[in-house]
Enzyme design. Structure first.
Site, short mmCIF file in Angstrom:
data_model
loop_
_atom_site.label_atom_id
_atom_site.label_comp_id
_atom_site.label_asym_id
_atom_site.label_seq_id
_atom_site.Cartn_x
_atom_site.Cartn_y
_atom_site.Cartn_z
N SER A 104 42.39 -16.13 -11.58
CA SER A 104 41.62 -17.22 -11.96
C SER A 104 40.86 -17.99 -10.78
CB SER A 104 42.64 -18.17 -12.80
OG SER A 104 42.07 -19.49 -13.19
N TYR A 135 33.84 -19.18 -13.15
CA TYR A 135 32.92 -20.03 -13.86
C TYR A 135 31.75 -20.19 -13.19
CZ TYR A 135 36.94 -21.09 -17.06
OH TYR A 135 38.10 -20.91 -18.00
N THR A 161 33.42 -15.84 -17.09
CA THR A 161 33.72 -16.21 -17.97
C THR A 161 32.64 -17.10 -19.00
OG1 THR A 161 36.06 -16.51 -17.58
CG2 THR A 161 35.58 -17.85 -19.11
N LYS A 229 33.45 -12.32 -19.57
CA LYS A 229 34.77 -12.36 -20.55
C LYS A 229 34.24 -13.30 -21.51
CE LYS A 229 39.26 -14.10 -19.91
NZ LYS A 229 39.47 -15.42 -20.51
N SER A 251 36.96 -11.29 -25.68
CA SER A 251 37.99 -12.26 -25.49
C SER A 251 37.52 -13.50 -26.22
CB SER A 251 38.21 -12.58 -23.95
OG SER A 251 39.23 -13.64 -23.91
N HIS A 253 39.35 -16.31 -25.41
CA HIS A 253 40.00 -16.98 -24.67
C HIS A 253 41.53 -17.41 -25.08
CE1 HIS A 253 38.65 -19.83 -21.06
NE2 HIS A 253 39.87 -19.95 -21.21
N VAL A 287 48.09 -9.39 -27.60
CA VAL A 287 48.65 -8.34 -27.14
C VAL A 287 50.13 -8.56 -26.77
CG1 VAL A 287 48.64 -6.40 -25.58
CG2 VAL A 287 46.52 -7.07 -26.59
N ARG A 288 51.00 -8.18 -27.71
CA ARG A 288 52.27 -8.63 -27.21
C ARG A 288 53.23 -7.36 -27.37
NH1 ARG A 288 49.70 -12.37 -26.04
NH2 ARG A 288 49.65 -14.33 -26.91
#
Ligand SMILES: Cc1cc2nc3c(=O)[nH]c(=O)nc-3n(C[C@H](O)[C@H](O)[C@H](O)COP(=O)(O)O)c2cc1C
Ligand SMILES: O=C(O)C(=O)c1ccccc1
Length: 367
Positions: A104, A135, A161, A229, A251, A253, A287-288
């Site tokens: 990030s 960003y 992003t 993204k 995504s 976010h 997603v788990r």
């Protein structure tokens, strides 16, 4: 720890509730946060049998690079908030698993140091599986300086992003009064970008004024492949291809920007169709489980990203926790592939996935 949700519970136990809320939270009513997970639960897998398959490999090519797992670590800010080693621990665990980590822009370790940690932990001869999330900044010199830091670190892609023309409104953070990093922690990539700037998160400017021209501009100042993204609309996916973007990370976010947007899995088929194989589509949000990854891959994603699970695992047990998390996901994906009768990720096809039953299967009366 036997599944991703175990890490969530362990992190809740350990963390300051304000920090646990920062991680768990989403925008407004958190409808999209829930929708992401629910969308996976609503799909069913339809396995094939007796196909004579060996144990599948999970290797995947991503933007010319190689990963040993179709799971990437989506960019999450502030790893030192949950673990003293922060992004160094995450990077070591990701590199050991051969998974791509997207650092990030708001990391609490500088991207150069993250890359060094990843290099030291990667397998012999492997390139650093590290990308940098960006960003765009209104001052192009600041954006360029960040790109230079990522490039010098050896990052192999930029992930821009684009779902944040303004910062998402987390009511949990507002109620908890959580707006800043605690004393002693900084956004290290932002230190000394300008004279007198010391890595405060508020240095990150969000702006609704960015347009496709800025993507064209970014392409002109870097050789690195650019992914976007946060694209959800198929028309934006087409525009991305037209503007020379190398990949999409589909995504929302994690439900932290605009609430009530579709689950990413719901948006996937239209994006895959719009892109028509010209660039890879990656997906994150909810997603788990290994079966979640398999469903997204079957519907055309090249790989999936995880956000909150990484923070939970890091909070629960540092580098070891993230290693275990990635091992668990590897095991679950291998298991799901074998049970689907697939010899590899490329055998995951849309026919293996169908909506959950919502009425008589063949329309007729049961005899
Ligand atoms: C604590 C936290 C911090 C995040 N920080 C960033 C960030 O700095 N940049 C970014 O593009 N996305 C950020 N995200 C979004 C993630 O990259 C990702 O899209 C999302 O978490 C995926 O959903 P999941 O958490 O359900 O896996 C963050 C998400 C969380 C939970
Ligand atoms: O929390 C987030 O989702 C996020 O994207 C972010 C971005 C910058 C600083 C902190 C968090």
């Amino acid at each position: 720890m036997f599944c991703v949700k175990d890490f969530e519970a362990a992190a809740r136990e350990k963390l300051d509730p304000v920090h646990a809320d920062f991680i768990a939270g989403g925008a407004r009513d958190e409808i999209t946060v829930r929708a992401n997970e629910e969308a996976f639960a609503r799909l069913r897998l339809l396995p094939r049998v007796l196909r004579g398959r060996a144990v599948p490999g999970l290797d995947v090519t991503l933007l010319g690079g190689h990963a040993r797992l179709p799971v990437l670590l989506s960019p999450t800010a502030f790893h030192k908030l949950v673990d003293p080693e922060g992004e160094l621990a995450t990077a070591r665990a990701a590199a050991a698993a051969g998974a791509v980590m997207i650092a990030s822009m708001a990391s609490t370790v500088a991207v150069g140091e993250i890359a060094d940690a990843a290099r030291a932990a990667a397998g012999p001869g492997e390139t650093v599986p590290l990308w940098f999330q960006l960003y765009l900044q209104p001052d192009p010199e600041i954006t360029e300086a960040l790109v230079r830091r990522a490039t010098d670190a050896g990052c192999t892609a930029l992930v821009v992003t684009v779902d944040s023309p303004v910062l998402g409104a987390s009511e949990r953070n507002r109620r908890n009064g959580f707006h800043d990093l605690p004393a002693g922690l900084r956004c290290e990539n932002l230190v000394d970008l300008r004279d007198g700037e010391f890595g405060h998160v508020r240095q990150i400017a969000m702006s609704p004024e960015f347009s496709w021209e800025h993507i064209t501009w970014l392409r002109s100042v870097t050789e690195l492949p650019i992914l976007l993204k946060g694209v959800l609309h198929p028309e934006d996916a087409r525009l991305a291809v037209r503007h020379g973007v190398s990949g999409l990370l589909l995504s929302n976010h994690g439900g932290r920007q605009l609430d009530t947007v579709p689950a990413t899995l719901e948006a996937l088929p239209a994006i895959v169709a719009a892109v028509a194989g010209r660039i890879p589509v990656l997906l994150d949000g909810g997603v788990r489980r290994g079966t979640d990854a398999v469903k997204a891959l079957a519907l055309g994603a090249r790989a999936v990203g995880i956000g909150r699970p990484v923070m939970w695992a890091l909070a629960a047990d540092g580098e070891k926790g993230v290693r275990r998390l990635l091992e668990l996901l590897r095991e679950e994906i291998e298991d799901a592939l074998a049970l689907c009768g697939a010899a590899g990720l490329d055998e995951l096809t849309p026919d293996l996935v169908r909506p959950a039953w919502s009425g008589p299967l063949f329309g007729g009366a049961v005899s």
